[in-house]
Design an enzyme around this catalytic site. Sequence first.
Site, short mmCIF file in Angstrom:
data_model
loop_
_atom_site.label_atom_id
_atom_site.label_comp_id
_atom_site.label_asym_id
_atom_site.label_seq_id
_atom_site.Cartn_x
_atom_site.Cartn_y
_atom_site.Cartn_z
N MET A 77 0.83 -1.21 0.00
CA MET A 77 0.00 0.00 0.00
C MET A 77 0.87 1.26 0.00
O MET A 77 0.61 2.20 -0.77
CB MET A 77 -0.92 0.00 1.23
CG MET A 77 -1.76 1.26 1.32
SD MET A 77 -2.98 1.23 2.64
CE MET A 77 -1.97 1.29 4.10
N VAL A 78 1.90 1.30 0.82
CA VAL A 78 2.75 2.50 0.89
C VAL A 78 3.63 2.61 -0.34
O VAL A 78 3.76 3.67 -0.94
CB VAL A 78 3.62 2.49 2.17
CG1 VAL A 78 4.45 3.76 2.25
CG2 VAL A 78 2.76 2.35 3.41
N LEU A 130 11.34 3.35 6.48
CA LEU A 130 10.02 3.58 7.08
C LEU A 130 9.80 2.69 8.29
O LEU A 130 9.95 1.47 8.20
CB LEU A 130 8.91 3.28 6.07
CG LEU A 130 8.97 4.00 4.74
CD1 LEU A 130 7.67 3.81 3.98
CD2 LEU A 130 9.23 5.47 4.94
N SER A 178 7.27 2.75 12.15
CA SER A 178 5.86 2.70 12.55
C SER A 178 5.71 3.35 13.91
O SER A 178 6.65 3.34 14.72
CB SER A 178 5.43 1.24 12.63
OG SER A 178 4.26 1.11 13.40
N SER A 179 4.50 3.84 14.20
CA SER A 179 4.28 4.49 15.50
C SER A 179 4.34 3.49 16.66
O SER A 179 4.44 3.90 17.81
CB SER A 179 2.93 5.22 15.52
OG SER A 179 1.89 4.32 15.24
N CYS A 180 4.33 2.18 16.37
CA CYS A 180 4.38 1.22 17.47
C CYS A 180 5.79 1.06 18.05
O CYS A 180 6.00 0.30 18.98
CB CYS A 180 3.82 -0.13 17.05
SG CYS A 180 4.85 -0.99 15.89
N TYR A 239 7.49 -6.70 15.99
CA TYR A 239 7.54 -5.77 14.86
C TYR A 239 8.23 -4.47 15.30
O TYR A 239 9.08 -3.92 14.58
CB TYR A 239 6.11 -5.50 14.41
CG TYR A 239 5.95 -4.55 13.26
CD1 TYR A 239 6.29 -4.92 11.97
CD2 TYR A 239 5.41 -3.27 13.46
CE1 TYR A 239 6.10 -4.05 10.90
CE2 TYR A 239 5.22 -2.40 12.41
CZ TYR A 239 5.57 -2.79 11.13
OH TYR A 239 5.39 -1.92 10.08
N LYS A 248 11.59 -2.59 13.82
CA LYS A 248 11.54 -1.23 13.29
C LYS A 248 12.51 -0.30 14.06
O LYS A 248 13.11 0.60 13.47
CB LYS A 248 10.11 -0.69 13.31
CG LYS A 248 9.20 -1.37 12.29
CD LYS A 248 9.69 -1.08 10.87
CE LYS A 248 8.81 -1.64 9.79
NZ LYS A 248 9.31 -1.35 8.44
N LEU A 308 -1.79 3.74 8.86
CA LEU A 308 -2.11 4.19 7.50
C LEU A 308 -3.29 3.41 6.94
O LEU A 308 -3.55 2.28 7.35
CB LEU A 308 -0.89 3.99 6.59
CG LEU A 308 0.39 4.69 7.04
CD1 LEU A 308 1.56 4.27 6.15
CD2 LEU A 308 0.21 6.21 7.03
N HIS A 341 -5.47 -4.33 9.30
CA HIS A 341 -5.62 -3.33 10.35
C HIS A 341 -7.11 -3.01 10.51
O HIS A 341 -7.95 -3.44 9.72
CB HIS A 341 -4.83 -2.07 9.99
CG HIS A 341 -3.35 -2.27 10.05
ND1 HIS A 341 -2.58 -2.49 8.93
CD2 HIS A 341 -2.49 -2.30 11.10
CE1 HIS A 341 -1.32 -2.64 9.28
NE2 HIS A 341 -1.23 -2.54 10.59
N ARG A 384 -6.83 5.73 18.19
CA ARG A 384 -5.83 5.59 17.13
C ARG A 384 -5.86 6.82 16.22
O ARG A 384 -6.88 7.46 16.02
CB ARG A 384 -6.12 4.35 16.25
CG ARG A 384 -5.91 3.01 16.94
CD ARG A 384 -4.44 2.71 17.21
NE ARG A 384 -4.26 1.39 17.82
CZ ARG A 384 -4.38 1.13 19.12
NH1 ARG A 384 -4.66 2.10 19.98
NH2 ARG A 384 -4.19 -0.11 19.57
O1 GFB Z 1 -5.34 -1.60 13.47
P1 GFB Z 1 -5.09 -2.63 14.48
O2 GFB Z 1 -5.18 -4.05 14.03
O3 GFB Z 1 -3.67 -2.49 15.12
O4 GFB Z 1 -6.15 -2.45 15.68
P2 GFB Z 1 -2.92 -1.57 16.23
C1 GFB Z 1 -6.42 -1.22 16.26
C2 GFB Z 1 -7.54 -1.37 17.27
O5 GFB Z 1 -8.76 -1.66 16.59
C3 GFB Z 1 -7.36 -2.46 18.31
C4 GFB Z 1 -9.42 -2.73 17.24
O6 GFB Z 1 -7.82 -1.99 19.56
C5 GFB Z 1 -8.28 -3.57 17.78
O7 GFB Z 1 -8.73 -4.45 18.80
N1 GFB Z 1 -10.30 -3.43 16.29
C6 GFB Z 1 -11.67 -3.46 16.37
C7 GFB Z 1 -9.94 -4.17 15.24
N2 GFB Z 1 -12.17 -4.23 15.41
C8 GFB Z 1 -11.11 -4.68 14.67
C9 GFB Z 1 -11.02 -5.53 13.54
O8 GFB Z 1 -12.01 -6.04 12.99
N3 GFB Z 1 -9.77 -5.75 13.04
C10 GFB Z 1 -8.66 -5.20 13.61
N4 GFB Z 1 -7.47 -5.46 13.06
N5 GFB Z 1 -8.72 -4.43 14.72
C11 GFB Z 1 -0.92 -2.32 14.81
C12 GFB Z 1 0.35 -3.04 15.15
O9 GFB Z 1 -1.47 -2.06 16.04
O10 GFB Z 1 -0.73 -1.08 14.18
C13 GFB Z 1 1.35 -2.98 14.08
O11 GFB Z 1 0.03 -4.35 15.53
C14 GFB Z 1 1.47 -1.60 13.48
O12 GFB Z 1 2.58 -3.37 14.60
C15 GFB Z 1 0.13 -1.05 13.12
O13 GFB Z 1 2.14 -0.73 14.34
C16 GFB Z 1 0.21 0.37 12.55
O14 GFB Z 1 -3.04 -0.11 15.94
O15 GFB Z 1 -3.33 -1.97 17.61
#
Ligand code: GFB
Length: 316
Positions: free
Chosen positions: A17-18, A107, A109-111, A138, A142, A168, A181, A211
Amino acid sequence: MYDLSNKKIWVAGHRGMVGSALVRRLQSEACSVVTATRAEVDLKRQDEIEKFVEATRPDAIILAAAKVGGILANDSYPAEFIYDNLIIEANIFEAAHRAGVDRLLFLGSSCIYPKLAPQPISEEALLTGPLEPTNEWYAIAKIAGIKLAEAYRKQYGRDYISAMPTNLYGPGDNFDLNSSHVLPALIRKAHAAKLRKDPHMVVWGTGTPRREFLHVDDCADALVFLLKTYSGSQHVNVGSGTDLEIIELTRLVCRVVGYKGEIIHDLSKPDGTPRKLMSNKKLQDMGWEPHISLEDGVRATYAWFLQSENGAGSAV
Ligand code: GFB
């Protein structure tokens, strides 16, 4: 200033994507872009990268290749997230240096920041506290990438820099519910619930984590801006400057998609870090700001999803 005119830029990871947003953005610069498919160059193989860099002789490299995924993928496949990312970045930094490539943008990541870093998170918060456990593998990889850029600058005088994008989203995102995500997952779930006339849709966790989201085209624009204007050992945050609760994001997505059912929570899924809003001050002071609002960005991403394979069938 790093003038891109007549430069040859290798976008590593151009299918992601990026990377694909970077290739689109670089079309409006007077530079040429080189890319390599996975069949041509396996980024986990040092010799293949060295041969490719020797043969193509790029002036600059943007290292957008990475193993990425959402919270569940990060939590489920820690070995892949740490190994793939460490080996890809170590291989590319070393190959760039050996071939005399003097400009590289890495690149992250904010994590990379501590789970409980003071908000908004400034660049100085790096390595000041424990990481969020769901994605520490991860994050460690990074952080190593940031340190590679610093180390090659310090020891060899290479002009290698790092940017830390926030969460993103946009065209080309991954809509697979197990590995995506949150934002693409919500688009897919709301769309499927609408088509099936489901009375409710499921959101992971409590919905209270906050977020920050940035459209990938804004991110690509910021990255090209940094490539052209920034030289320094400290990484630079790339964000939108605002965040919202996952439940608020869910309501926004449902409004855009046109789904009016109930939202219920799956509390067996992790929340992850409670908040990770980055400070955009450093980038803003340099003169860059984002242009795509979250609502406009979600609308455009939903439109893209509908045209893509994922949105084509009703059984999504
Ligand atoms: O985007 P996400 O998977 O990653 O989840 P992180 C963000 C939040 O959304 C968490 C909630 O609190 C999830 O529990 N969420 C709610 C969901 N419903 C859903 C769903 O259906 N799918 C997903 N995926 N989440 C990632 C890192 O963290 O962010 C990576 O694991 C990276 O390392 C990335 O830094 C940018 O924001 O928590």
